[in-house]
Design an enzyme around this catalytic site. Structure first.
Site, PDB file in Angstrom:
ATOM      1  N   GLU A 114       2.493 -12.488  -4.552  1.00 54.17           N
ATOM      2  CA  GLU A 114       3.561 -11.628  -4.027  1.00 54.17           C
ATOM      3  C   GLU A 114       3.642 -11.858  -2.525  1.00 54.17           C
ATOM      4  O   GLU A 114       2.784 -12.526  -1.939  1.00 54.17           O
ATOM      5  CB  GLU A 114       3.289 -10.156  -4.347  1.00 54.17           C
ATOM      6  CG  GLU A 114       3.489  -9.840  -5.820  1.00 54.17           C
ATOM      7  CD  GLU A 114       3.417  -8.351  -6.140  1.00 54.17           C
ATOM      8  OE1 GLU A 114       3.797  -7.993  -7.251  1.00 54.17           O
ATOM      9  OE2 GLU A 114       2.979  -7.546  -5.299  1.00 54.17           O
ATOM     10  N   HIS A 231      11.405  -1.040   0.368  1.00 47.47           N
ATOM     11  CA  HIS A 231      11.288  -2.198  -0.521  1.00 47.47           C
ATOM     12  C   HIS A 231      12.606  -2.955  -0.504  1.00 47.47           C
ATOM     13  O   HIS A 231      13.672  -2.349  -0.561  1.00 47.47           O
ATOM     14  CB  HIS A 231      10.957  -1.734  -1.951  1.00 47.47           C
ATOM     15  CG  HIS A 231      10.405  -2.839  -2.796  1.00 47.47           C
ATOM     16  ND1 HIS A 231      11.189  -3.859  -3.276  1.00 47.47           N
ATOM     17  CD2 HIS A 231       9.149  -3.098  -3.229  1.00 47.47           C
ATOM     18  CE1 HIS A 231      10.426  -4.694  -3.971  1.00 47.47           C
ATOM     19  NE2 HIS A 231       9.181  -4.255  -3.957  1.00 47.47           N
ATOM     20  N   ARG A 277       7.319  -7.855   3.365  1.00 47.21           N
ATOM     21  CA  ARG A 277       8.370  -6.954   2.875  1.00 47.21           C
ATOM     22  C   ARG A 277       9.359  -6.514   3.935  1.00 47.21           C
ATOM     23  O   ARG A 277      10.565  -6.465   3.707  1.00 47.21           O
ATOM     24  CB  ARG A 277       7.731  -5.696   2.306  1.00 47.21           C
ATOM     25  CG  ARG A 277       7.479  -5.843   0.866  1.00 47.21           C
ATOM     26  CD  ARG A 277       7.028  -4.594   0.221  1.00 47.21           C
ATOM     27  NE  ARG A 277       6.560  -5.020  -1.090  1.00 47.21           N
ATOM     28  CZ  ARG A 277       5.919  -4.270  -1.933  1.00 47.21           C
ATOM     29  NH1 ARG A 277       5.652  -3.019  -1.617  1.00 47.21           N
ATOM     30  NH2 ARG A 277       5.552  -4.717  -3.096  1.00 47.21           N
ATOM     31  N   HIS A 336      10.226   3.236  -0.099  1.00 50.17           N
ATOM     32  CA  HIS A 336       9.298   2.926  -1.197  1.00 50.17           C
ATOM     33  C   HIS A 336       7.902   3.496  -0.996  1.00 50.17           C
ATOM     34  O   HIS A 336       7.304   4.013  -1.935  1.00 50.17           O
ATOM     35  CB  HIS A 336       9.216   1.403  -1.318  1.00 50.17           C
ATOM     36  CG  HIS A 336       8.387   0.911  -2.451  1.00 50.17           C
ATOM     37  ND1 HIS A 336       8.652   1.248  -3.764  1.00 50.17           N
ATOM     38  CD2 HIS A 336       7.301   0.079  -2.487  1.00 50.17           C
ATOM     39  CE1 HIS A 336       7.764   0.653  -4.554  1.00 50.17           C
ATOM     40  NE2 HIS A 336       6.931  -0.033  -3.807  1.00 50.17           N
ATOM     41  N   ARG A 371       2.320  -2.181   4.520  1.00 42.90           N
ATOM     42  CA  ARG A 371       1.386  -2.355   3.399  1.00 42.90           C
ATOM     43  C   ARG A 371       1.574  -3.715   2.737  1.00 42.90           C
ATOM     44  O   ARG A 371       2.698  -4.133   2.472  1.00 42.90           O
ATOM     45  CB  ARG A 371       1.626  -1.257   2.363  1.00 42.90           C
ATOM     46  CG  ARG A 371       0.840  -1.427   1.093  1.00 42.90           C
ATOM     47  CD  ARG A 371       1.148  -0.311   0.124  1.00 42.90           C
ATOM     48  NE  ARG A 371       2.473  -0.400  -0.419  1.00 42.90           N
ATOM     49  CZ  ARG A 371       2.751  -0.764  -1.672  1.00 42.90           C
ATOM     50  NH1 ARG A 371       1.779  -1.099  -2.503  1.00 42.90           N
ATOM     51  NH2 ARG A 371       3.990  -0.783  -2.104  1.00 42.90           N
TER      52      ARG A 371
END
Ligand SMILES: Cc1cc2nc3c(=O)[nH]c(=O)nc-3n(C[C@H](O)[C@H](O)[C@H](O)COP(=O)(O)OP(=O)(O)OC[C@H]3O[C@@H](n4cnc5c(N)ncnc54)[C@H](O)[C@@H]3O)c2cc1C
Length: 511
Positions: A114, A231, A277, A336, A371
Site C-alpha cells: 500500500e 483518504h 496518502r 478518514h 498515518r
C-alpha cells in the site's frame, strides 16, 4: 447495568477496546460498552489490512519502522513506533491462535503493497474484510471470559472526576433512556476517531469524537488535533455515502484517471498511485478544482481476480450501480482517520489519573503528521493490549466516592431535534470546506467564528430526566453527540491555527 460493579470500565468495543478488555479481564471484572451494536465501528469496516512483519527476514521490522517514521514526516514518537512494529507481529500471531484467518497464497500469508510502504507487509482477511475478521475473533475470545460483560447501546456521556481522579462515567442506557453513574477503579476510552465532524467521511455514524470531547471536558490533555487524514478514494456518487475504496485497490494495480482519461499521479509524486496518502489526496483535490472528475480504474486487470480480491467493495459498489471490474469508479477524498486525540504514554496512560486511552481516540505518537496505511488496526491491538496489562496495578478506589448529580448542570430537555440536525450540518460543512484537505489562515478564522456560534450547545442544559418517549430518546443522544462534535471541531481548528507550516496531513495553501 446499574447493579454491575466493574473494576474496569471500557468505553468502546472496536479493536482497541476489545483487545484491552481481554487483557484487563485477567485483573478484575470488566464492563465494555458501545453506543451501537458490536458491528458498528471503524474496526468492523476496515478493509485493506493490517501491517505486520511475520516470518521476518533481517531488517524487515526496521523497514516497517522507517516507513512509519517517514509517513509521519518526522513528527512520530520514535519509541512508540518501535513498540508498534516490534510487538505487532506477536499480536497478530496471538489473533491467529485465537482463530483469525488471514488470506494465504499456498502456505504463505498473502501480502499486498500500500501507499508509502517499501515492502508488501499487509495481511488481509477474506480479501477486503480484515477488520470484520479481527473483530469477530476478539469478540469470540471475549465472550468466553466470564468476568467480561458486554453492554451494547450504552452511551458514555461524561467522565466522573473527583479530586483529579477519574472514577467512572455517566452512561445513557439508550433502550431505557435512563442515565446512571458507573464507577470503576480504571476507565479506558476506546471510542475511536471523529470522522463524523466532517460532512464527507468514510467513518460510520458512531464515530463522533465522543471520547476526545469527554477527555477535553474532564481536563485531560489532547494533542496533534490538526492532523486529520483524508483518504484519497471514496465512492463519489450523489446517491451513495463516501464508501471507502481501499488503498489496496491501488496496491494491486488500480490507476487514477481524470475525465480526459489521463493518468495524472506521476506529475505529483514519483511513486504515482502509491505515493503517501496526503499527496494522493491533494492531487485528486487539485484535479477536481480544475474541473476534472477522478476515477479509480481497474478495468485493465483480470475481472474475476478483481471481484474475488475485493468482494465487499464489489458488493457495495454494485448496490450503487458500479461494477468495479468493468467501470471506472468515480472517487473523491473523504475524512478518514484522526492522528490526533488524547495524549498518552506508551502504556495508554493519559494526563488524568486512572484514565487510559487506546486506539484511534488516543495519540500515542505512532502516526505523527500522517498515518502509514494499515497501521491503525495494529495500533489498536498493540496499545489495547498494553493498556489492559497496565490495569494490573490499579488499586481499588480509596472509598466509595461521592456521585455528583448529573443534572446539576441544568434541568430540562434541550432544543427540538431540528436544531441539532441543522447544527450538525453546519459544523460538518464548515469543517469540510474550511478545515479540510486544503486550509488557509483565512478559512480557519472563518471556521472558528462559525463554530463559536454553535458553542451555546455546550452550555445548554442536558436532558437530565429523560423519559421513554420516542422523540426524547433520540434527542438525548443527538444533543450529546452535537455537543461533542462542536467541542472536537473547535479543538481541531485551534490546533490547525497554531501550526503555521504545512506538514503531512495539515496543508495550508498560504504557508
Ligand atoms: C472504512 C474504513 C476502513 C478502514 N480500513 C483500515 C485498514 O484496512 N487498516 C487499518 O489499519 N485501518 C483501517 N481503518 C482505520 C481503523 O479501522 C480504525 O482506526 C480503527 O479500527 C479504530 O479502532 P478503535 O477501536 O479505536 O475504534 P472503533 O473501531 O471506531 O470503535 C469505537 C467504539 O467506541 C464506541 N463508542 C464511541 N463513542 C461512544 C460513547 N459515547 N459511548 C459508548 N461507546 C462509544 C463505538 O460504539 C465503537 O464500539 C479504516 C477505517 C475506516 C472507517
Amino acid at each position: 447495568m446499574k447493579n454491575i460493579a466493574p473494576d474496569f470500565l471500557l468505553i468502546g468495543s472496536g479493536v482497541a477496546g476489545l483487545r484491552a478488555a481481554i487483557s484487563a479481564s485477567r485483573y478484575g471484572r470488566v464492563l465494555i460498552l458501545n453506543k451501537g451494536g458490536l458491528n458498528e465501528s471503524s474496526s468492523q469496516k476496515a478493509q485493506g489490512g493490517v501491517a505486520a512483519v511475520l516470518n521476518a527476514e533481517e531488517g524487515e521490522i526496521d523497514s516497517h519502522y522507517q516507513d512509519t517514521i517517514d509517513a509521519g514526516r518526522g513528527l512520530c514518537h520514535d519509541e512508540a513506533v518501535r513498540v508498534l512494529v516490534e510487538e505487532g507481529p506477536n499480536r497478530i500471531l496471538e489473533l491467529i491462535e485465537w482463530g483469525a484467518t488471514f488470506d494465504k497464497i499456498g502456505s504463505q500469508f498473502a501480502t499486498v503493497l500500500e501507499g508509502a510502504h517499501r515492502k508488501g507487509r499487509i495481511l488481509r482477511a477474506q480479501g477486503d474484510a480484515t477488520g470484520a475478521e479481527i473483530v469477530k475473533t476478539l469478540v469470540e475470545k471475549a465472550r468466553k471470559i466470564p468476568n467480561l460483560i458486554f453492554s451494547p447501546n450504552h452511551f458514555a456521556i461524561d467522565l466522573i472526576v473527583e479530586d483529579g481522579i477519574c472514577q467512572g462515567a455517566w452512561v445513557l442506557d439508550q433502550a431505557k433512556n435512563t442515565m446512571d453513574p458507573i464507577l470503576a477503579r480504571g476507565v479506558v476510552l476506546a471510542t475511536g476517531g471523529a470522522g463524523q465532524v466532517f460532512s464527507r467521511t468514510t467513518n460510520p455514524t458512531v464515530v463522533t469524537g465522543d471520547g476526545i470531547a469527554m477527555a477535553i471536558r474532564a481536563g485531560a490533555m489532547v494533542s496533534d488535533m490538526e492532523f486529520v487524514q483524508f483518504h484519497p478514494t471514496s465512492l463519489f456518487l450523489s446517491n451513495a455515502p463516501a464508501f471507502l475504496l481501499s488503498e489496496a485497490m491501488r496496491g494491486e494495480g488500480g490507476l487514477l484517471r481524470n475525465s480526459d482519461g489521463k493518468l495524472f499521479m506521476a506529475a505529483y509524486h514519483p511513486d504515482s498511485e502509491l505515493a503517501p496518502r496526503d499527496i494522493v489526496t491533494r492531487a485528486i483535490w487539485h484535479q477536481m478544482r480544475q474541473g476534472q472528475s477522478v476515477f479509480l480504474d481497474l478495468t485493465h486487470m483480470e475481472s474475476a481476480y478483481v471481484r474475488e480480491r475485493f468482494p465487499t467493495i464489489d458488493k457495495t459498489c454494485r448496490e450503487y450501480g458500479v461494477d468495479i471490474a468493468c467501470d471506472k469508479i468515480p472517487v473523491a477524498p473523504a475524512a478518514h482517520y484522526m492522528m490526533g486525540g488524547i495524549k498518552t504514554d506508551l502504556f495508554g496512560r493519559t494526563s488524568l489519573n486512572r484514565l487510559w486511552a487506546a486506539g484511534e481516540v488516543a495519540t500515542t505518537g505512532v502516526h505523527g503528521a500522517n498515518r502509514l496505511a494499515s497501521n491503525a488496526l495494529l495500533e489498536g491491538l498493540v496499545f489495547g493490549a498494553r493498556v489492559g496489562d497496565d490495569l494490573k496495578n490499579v488499586a481499588p478506589l480509596p472509598q466509595t466516592p461521592p456521585i455528583p448529580l448529573f443534572n446539576q448542570r441544568g434541568g430540562i430537555c434541550p432544543s427540538p431535534l431540528e436544531t441539532y440536525y441543522a447544527m450538525q450540518k453546519c459544523v460538518k460543512d464548515t469543517m469540510w470546506h474550511d478545515v479540510g484537505i486544503i486550509r488557509s489562515a483565512k478559512s480557519l478564522e472563518r471556521a472558528m467564528k462559525q463554530i463559536k456560534e454553535c458553542e451555546w450547545v455546550m452550555n445548554e442544559p442536558l436532558p437530565a430526566a429523560p423519559t421513554n418517549k420516542g422523540e426524547e430518546k433520540i434527542s438525548s443522544r443527538l444533543a450529546l453527540e452535537t455537543r461533542n462534535l462542536v467541542i472536537v471541531a473547535a479543538a481541531i481548528i485551534t490546533a490547525a491555527r497554531a501550526r503555521k507550516e504545512s506538514i503531512g496531513a495539515h496543508f495550508l495553501e498560504d504557508s
